[in-house]
Design an enzyme around this catalytic site. Structure first.
Site, PDB file in Angstrom:
ATOM      1  N   GLU A  29       0.847  -1.203   0.000  1.00 55.51           N
ATOM      2  CA  GLU A  29       0.000   0.000   0.000  1.00 55.51           C
ATOM      3  C   GLU A  29       0.881   1.252   0.000  1.00 55.51           C
ATOM      4  O   GLU A  29       2.082   1.190   0.208  1.00 55.51           O
ATOM      5  CB  GLU A  29      -0.897   0.033   1.244  1.00 55.51           C
ATOM      6  CG  GLU A  29      -2.275  -0.581   1.055  1.00 55.51           C
ATOM      7  CD  GLU A  29      -3.247   0.363   0.375  1.00 55.51           C
ATOM      8  OE1 GLU A  29      -2.810   1.419  -0.127  1.00 55.51           O
ATOM      9  OE2 GLU A  29      -4.454   0.044   0.328  1.00 55.51           O
TER      10      GLU A  29
ATOM     11  N   ARG B   7      -8.244   0.256  12.745  1.00 57.50           N
ATOM     12  CA  ARG B   7      -6.857   0.616  12.425  1.00 57.50           C
ATOM     13  C   ARG B   7      -6.815   1.746  11.423  1.00 57.50           C
ATOM     14  O   ARG B   7      -7.772   1.991  10.686  1.00 57.50           O
ATOM     15  CB  ARG B   7      -6.102  -0.586  11.871  1.00 57.50           C
ATOM     16  CG  ARG B   7      -6.639  -1.099  10.526  1.00 57.50           C
ATOM     17  CD  ARG B   7      -5.649  -2.072   9.902  1.00 57.50           C
ATOM     18  NE  ARG B   7      -6.142  -2.723   8.693  1.00 57.50           N
ATOM     19  CZ  ARG B   7      -6.110  -2.206   7.472  1.00 57.50           C
ATOM     20  NH1 ARG B   7      -5.640  -0.969   7.284  1.00 57.50           N
ATOM     21  NH2 ARG B   7      -6.555  -2.886   6.434  1.00 57.50           N
TER      22      ARG B   7
ATOM     23  N   ASN C 107      -5.564   3.452   7.882  1.00 58.80           N
ATOM     24  CA  ASN C 107      -5.548   2.817   6.573  1.00 58.80           C
ATOM     25  C   ASN C 107      -4.805   3.600   5.497  1.00 58.80           C
ATOM     26  O   ASN C 107      -3.963   3.030   4.831  1.00 58.80           O
ATOM     27  CB  ASN C 107      -6.972   2.544   6.091  1.00 58.80           C
ATOM     28  CG  ASN C 107      -7.001   1.636   4.888  1.00 58.80           C
ATOM     29  OD1 ASN C 107      -6.421   0.551   4.927  1.00 58.80           O
ATOM     30  ND2 ASN C 107      -7.662   2.051   3.821  1.00 58.80           N
TER      31      ASN C 107
ATOM     32  N   ASN D 299      -9.896   5.705   2.292  1.00 57.32           N
ATOM     33  CA  ASN D 299      -8.810   5.364   1.384  1.00 57.32           C
ATOM     34  C   ASN D 299      -8.170   6.609   0.786  1.00 57.32           C
ATOM     35  O   ASN D 299      -7.874   7.555   1.489  1.00 57.32           O
ATOM     36  CB  ASN D 299      -9.295   4.361   0.337  1.00 57.32           C
ATOM     37  CG  ASN D 299      -8.651   3.000   0.546  1.00 57.32           C
ATOM     38  OD1 ASN D 299      -7.438   2.901   0.700  1.00 57.32           O
ATOM     39  ND2 ASN D 299      -9.451   1.963   0.571  1.00 57.32           N
TER      40      ASN D 299
ATOM     41  N   ASP E 258      -9.553   2.591  -4.410  1.00 59.18           N
ATOM     42  CA  ASP E 258      -8.592   2.439  -3.311  1.00 59.18           C
ATOM     43  C   ASP E 258      -7.713   3.686  -3.292  1.00 59.18           C
ATOM     44  O   ASP E 258      -8.213   4.794  -3.303  1.00 59.18           O
ATOM     45  CB  ASP E 258      -7.814   1.134  -3.494  1.00 59.18           C
ATOM     46  CG  ASP E 258      -7.258   0.564  -2.200  1.00 59.18           C
ATOM     47  OD1 ASP E 258      -6.750   1.339  -1.365  1.00 59.18           O
ATOM     48  OD2 ASP E 258      -7.311  -0.659  -2.016  1.00 59.18           O
TER      49      ASP E 258
END
Length: 281
Positions: A15, A95, A97, A143, A191
């Site tokens: 990521e 959490r 991201n 995102n 995303d």
């Protein structure tokens, strides 16, 4: 247009790629391993462990990095020394991201529940004085976020909405006037995203094996095919910032499925990106 493979499948959940000359090139995260990865000049990958989760990072103006970890932030100095800040929340089911810096040097980062419970997440802003502000509630999977070249617009997606939104941005009022920028089908999962120097918005579509470029008017005009379906994020890099780097994930895949998932990819896209915005703290 088709992206080429740069690394082996080195990540479980790759990521957040970021290119910075201050770092000497590209860094990204293996999020659920808690590692920050660096692409070295010889093409090998260096890995540094920073916590249970390494969600997102940006360079600091004075050197080092700001890193979003599982429930908050860590400040890394230029010599690699890391200082954890106070956790932003205590719920172990949520959490950090993904995130990015605004034109005023503040780091915005959003969260998600591990089980992707609808509305359980939020978007936060870390200021240079280390204070944290909760800016957007009712989020499911926070995102991509990035700003237009003139800094007046911010693009953002909550993956569960199957939509990329745009906000007006001002340093005093923050994000306002949220409205849809691009609507995707129900199987379209936006995303990570990045904005190029022309104002085009590049969106990684998780599960789709592609990155889409939309003009500032929201019109699809470029598709980059990636040889792995779980595409997670993208950024511009290279000496002229005209190479699009794309991360992918192996999360939830069985051994042997989608064999290139977890690798890093690159495409020469013919348009430059913007230099990364740095954290002012």
């Amino acid at each position: 247009m088709r992206a080429e493979q740069v690394t082996d499948p080195v990540c479980y959940h790759g990521e957040g790629p970021v290119w910075s000359d201050r770092w000497g090139g590209l860094r990204w995260v293996d999020m659920l391993a808690g590692d920050v990865l660096s692409l070295t000049p010889d093409g090998s990958v260096r890995r540094v462990h920073v916590g249970d989760v390494a969600a997102a990072l940006r360079p600091r103006r004075g050197g080092g990095a700001v890193i979003a970890v599982e429930r908050g932030f860590v400040l890394e100095d230029g010599d690699g020394h890391r200082t954890p800040l106070e956790p932003v929340w205590s719920d172990a089911g949520v959490r950090m991201n993904e995130g990015g810096c605004d034109p005023d040097g503040r780091f915005w980062c959003g969260s998600m529940a591990y089980d992707q419970q609808p509305g359980a997440a939020a978007l936060y802003r870390l200021d240079p004085d280390r204070r944290v502000h909760r800016e957007l509630d009712g989020v499911t999977v926070s995102n991509g976020i990035d700003w237009s070249p003139d800094g007046s617009l911010a693009y953002y997606d909550d993956t569960a909405t199957h939509r990329v939104d745009v906000f007006d941005y001002d340093g005093d009022t923050g994000l306002t006037a949220r409205r849809p920028f691009v609507r995707l089908p129900d199987d379209g999962n936006p995303d990570g995203l990045t904005v190029d120097a022309e104002g085009g918005v590049w969106v990684a579509l998780f599960g789709g094996g592609v990155v889409h470029r939309y003009t500032a008017a929201g019109v699809l005009d470029v598709v980059v095919e990636v040889p792995a379906a779980p595409v997670t994020a993208c950024t511009f890099g290279g000496p002229r910032l005209d190479q699009l780097f794309v991360t992918t994930s192996r999360e939830g895949l069985d051994p042997g499925d989608d064999p290139l998932a977890g690798a890093l990819f690159r495409a020469d896209v013919g348009v430059p990106g913007q230099p990364v915005r740095e954290f002012a703290g």
